[in-house]
Design a protein around this motif. Structure first.
Motif, short mmCIF file in Angstrom:
data_model
loop_
_atom_site.label_atom_id
_atom_site.label_comp_id
_atom_site.label_asym_id
_atom_site.label_seq_id
_atom_site.Cartn_x
_atom_site.Cartn_y
_atom_site.Cartn_z
N ARG A 295 89.54 13.39 54.20
CA ARG A 295 90.66 14.20 54.69
C ARG A 295 91.78 14.41 53.69
NH1 ARG A 295 91.21 14.88 60.07
NH2 ARG A 295 92.66 16.46 59.32
N LEU A 296 91.82 13.64 52.60
CA LEU A 296 92.89 13.78 51.62
C LEU A 296 92.34 14.34 50.31
CD1 LEU A 296 94.68 10.31 52.10
CD2 LEU A 296 95.27 12.49 53.19
N HIS A 297 93.24 14.87 49.47
CA HIS A 297 92.84 15.28 48.13
C HIS A 297 92.64 14.04 47.26
CE1 HIS A 297 93.62 19.65 48.52
NE2 HIS A 297 94.57 19.28 49.36
N ALA A 298 91.74 14.17 46.30
CA ALA A 298 91.46 13.04 45.41
C ALA A 298 92.69 12.71 44.57
CB ALA A 298 90.28 13.36 44.51
N GLY B 62 94.34 8.62 48.34
CA GLY B 62 94.28 10.05 48.04
C GLY B 62 95.65 10.66 48.10
N ILE B 63 95.68 11.97 48.04
CA ILE B 63 96.94 12.72 48.02
C ILE B 63 97.10 13.49 49.33
CG2 ILE B 63 98.09 14.72 46.99
CD1 ILE B 63 96.93 13.81 44.30
N ARG C 193 103.05 21.74 52.11
CA ARG C 193 103.39 23.13 51.81
C ARG C 193 104.73 23.49 52.46
NH1 ARG C 193 99.76 25.42 48.02
NH2 ARG C 193 97.78 24.32 48.28
N GLU D 284 99.07 19.89 54.78
CA GLU D 284 98.13 21.00 54.89
C GLU D 284 97.36 20.97 56.20
OE1 GLU D 284 97.02 22.25 50.32
OE2 GLU D 284 95.71 20.84 51.36
N GLN D 285 97.07 19.76 56.70
CA GLN D 285 96.33 19.66 57.96
C GLN D 285 97.10 20.26 59.13
OE1 GLN D 285 96.93 17.24 55.77
NE2 GLN D 285 95.27 15.74 55.63
N ASP E 40 102.86 16.96 46.31
CA ASP E 40 101.78 15.99 46.49
C ASP E 40 102.35 14.59 46.62
OD1 ASP E 40 99.88 17.96 46.33
OD2 ASP E 40 99.32 17.56 44.25
N ARG F 160 98.93 16.56 50.64
CA ARG F 160 99.58 17.74 50.06
C ARG F 160 100.41 18.46 51.13
NH1 ARG F 160 95.90 20.68 46.11
NH2 ARG F 160 96.71 18.91 44.88
#
Length: 298
Positions: free
Chosen positions: A294-297, A162-163, A167, A243-244, A265, A165
């Motif tokens: 927990r991750l972006h697809a 996954g990704i 910020r 992000e977490q 990303d 991310r």
């Protein structure tokens, strides 16, 4: 060419513990016995396998034998697990993994914690940048790794996780002191930035992508993920956080996002030995499941 199992165990112990004395304590033998086992392996291989420095390191030939030793350990652990119902002594087997610091701090340990007690293994985790974990796979130091490299290392297979991310953020106090209340990325040149270590290029990549030129700024180096995030919250500099580690703080006003429409990303992959191992399969399933949550697809 044949290596004895106790000799292979000695090699792994020396490399994991760093010294012959520490390996001897782990194996409950004398340091002389450990040294003799390593010398016997070197005689069998016809090559020097370890550099006798502190901590002990492998030679190129030692990397090859270390990989074989870990594979044999894994097969041994799988066999014990299949034969022994109570699995008590299988829990003494160690599986070596490599994980980047941010994954380790945010989601990866949840995967290991989700494994059932019957898995019967303990973990030796090497923390390494996601761009460099494959070097540990290649050397045979670890059996699997979280990496940003999709191409599989020889003898391994790779799958998408996954990704992660990131910020770009700073604290309100940092904005007031250094940016005169204007949190636009163009004002970040010349103001303090937080880096994980001297190989950390994430902040530089963000600045170059958003502003269009290289970042020239004083740098704070904070080499642990949780302390890196705390340094940004405390206003020691701006930086990119997973992000977490920042979305809740942004919502509470403890952090300010510098470029809401320009996150970074980082794709993550799971590389593991192609060795057929139920134990490694169980770990892979847990990592895959937790990453999906927990991750972006990707």
């Amino acid at each position: 060419m044949r290596f004895q199992m106790d000799h292979l165990h000695a090699l792994v112990a020396v490399l994991e513990e760093g010294t012959f004395e520490a390996a001897a304590r782990r194996l409950r033998v004398t340091a002389s016995a450990v040294s003799q086992r390593i010398k016997a392996m070197e005689f069998t291989a016809g090559q020097v396998l370890v550099q006798r420095v502190t901590p002990v390191t492998t030679t190129a030939a030692g990397d090859v034998v270390l990989r074989y030793a870990r594979q044999m350990q894994l097969l041994e652990a799988d066999t014990v697990r299949a034969l022994d119902d109570d699995l008590m002594h299988a829990g003494r087997r160690s599986m070596a993994l490599a994980v980047n610091a941010d994954s380790l701090a945010t989601w990866f340990l949840e995967a290991l914690a989700a494994l059932p007690p019957t898995v019967g293994v303990v973990f030796t985790i090497s923390r390494e940048d996601q761009e460099h974990t494959t070097s540990l796979l290649r050397a045979g130091t670890v059996m699997a790794a979280v990496t940003s490299t999709p191409e599989p290392v020889q003898g391994c297979r790779s799958e998408k996780l996954g990704i992660m991310r990131y910020r770009a953020v700073c604290s309100p106090a940092f904005r007031a002191r250094w940016l005169e209340g204007d949190a636009s990325p163009s004002r970040l040149a010349g103001v303090p930035v937080v880096n994980f270590d001297r190989r950390d290029r994430l902040q530089d990549d963000f600045f170059r992508r958003v502003v269009g030129h290289d970042l020239d700024a004083p740098r704070q180096f904070v080499p642990t993920s949780a302390d890196f995030a705390r340094a940004v919250v405390l206003g020691l500099g701006w930086g990119l956080l997973p992000e977490q580690q920042c979305l809740a703080e942004i919502a509470r006003g403890e952090l300010i996002e510098l470029a809401p429409h320009s996150p970074i990303d980082v794709p993550l992959y799971w590389q593991r030995w192609t060795l057929d191992s139920p134990l490694l399969d169980d770990v892979t399933d847990a990592v895959r499941s937790t990453a999906a949550a927990r991750l972006h697809a990707l």
